[in-house]
Design a protein around this motif. Sequence first.
Motif, PDB file in Angstrom:
ATOM      1  N   ARG A 156      -2.335   8.353 -16.233  1.00  0.00           N
ATOM      2  CA  ARG A 156      -1.060   7.944 -15.630  1.00  0.00           C
ATOM      3  C   ARG A 156      -0.743   8.790 -14.406  1.00  0.00           C
ATOM      4  O   ARG A 156      -0.294   8.275 -13.378  1.00  0.00           O
ATOM      5  N   ASP A 213      -2.809   7.717 -11.504  1.00  0.00           N
ATOM      6  CA  ASP A 213      -2.288   6.472 -10.929  1.00  0.00           C
ATOM      7  C   ASP A 213      -1.069   6.748 -10.051  1.00  0.00           C
ATOM      8  O   ASP A 213      -0.924   6.172  -8.971  1.00  0.00           O
ATOM      9  N   ARG A 214      -0.210   7.646 -10.501  1.00  0.00           N
ATOM     10  CA  ARG A 214       0.961   8.010  -9.696  1.00  0.00           C
ATOM     11  C   ARG A 214       0.538   8.740  -8.428  1.00  0.00           C
ATOM     12  O   ARG A 214       1.137   8.555  -7.366  1.00  0.00           O
ATOM     13  N   LYS A 245      -2.221   8.269  -6.821  1.00  0.00           N
ATOM     14  CA  LYS A 245      -2.746   7.228  -5.927  1.00  0.00           C
ATOM     15  C   LYS A 245      -1.599   6.560  -5.164  1.00  0.00           C
ATOM     16  O   LYS A 245      -1.684   6.357  -3.951  1.00  0.00           O
ATOM     17  N   ASP A 246      -0.521   6.251  -5.861  1.00  0.00           N
ATOM     18  CA  ASP A 246       0.651   5.657  -5.215  1.00  0.00           C
ATOM     19  C   ASP A 246       1.275   6.618  -4.205  1.00  0.00           C
ATOM     20  O   ASP A 246       1.695   6.204  -3.120  1.00  0.00           O
ATOM     21  N   ASP A 247       1.333   7.899  -4.550  1.00  0.00           N
ATOM     22  CA  ASP A 247       1.907   8.897  -3.640  1.00  0.00           C
ATOM     23  C   ASP A 247       1.072   9.051  -2.376  1.00  0.00           C
ATOM     24  O   ASP A 247       1.615   9.203  -1.285  1.00  0.00           O
ATOM     25  N   HIS A 271      -0.753   6.745  -1.046  1.00  0.00           N
ATOM     26  CA  HIS A 271      -0.473   5.540  -0.258  1.00  0.00           C
ATOM     27  C   HIS A 271       0.863   5.678   0.478  1.00  0.00           C
ATOM     28  O   HIS A 271       0.960   5.336   1.664  1.00  0.00           O
ATOM     29  N   ARG A 272       1.893   6.192  -0.211  1.00  0.00           N
ATOM     30  CA  ARG A 272       3.188   6.424   0.432  1.00  0.00           C
ATOM     31  C   ARG A 272       3.057   7.376   1.608  1.00  0.00           C
ATOM     32  O   ARG A 272       3.692   7.192   2.654  1.00  0.00           O
TER      33      ARG A 272
END
Length: 81
Positions: free
Chosen positions: A24, A27-28, A30-32, A34-35
Amino acid sequence: MIDAAIELLAMPKPSWQDDAATRRELDRLKDDVHRYKVAEGYDASQAAKVAAAVNERAERIRRFLTGKRCGGDTHHFWGRK
């Protein structure tokens, strides 16, 4: 700065049965990342704030993977300090 986070994302992810918490967090992360890449194109000050959050999360994951889990039980075990 962000390269260390990208290296963590390149490693093979553990299965859900092995370590769901690490998966998890990856995955977070990865999102960060991208941000950060989006913010980098628009606003340098916002990108710096996001980069700080990315680095903090990457460091927490790195400590987690080396066995230094940072749960509250390590600091306060049944009211002891």
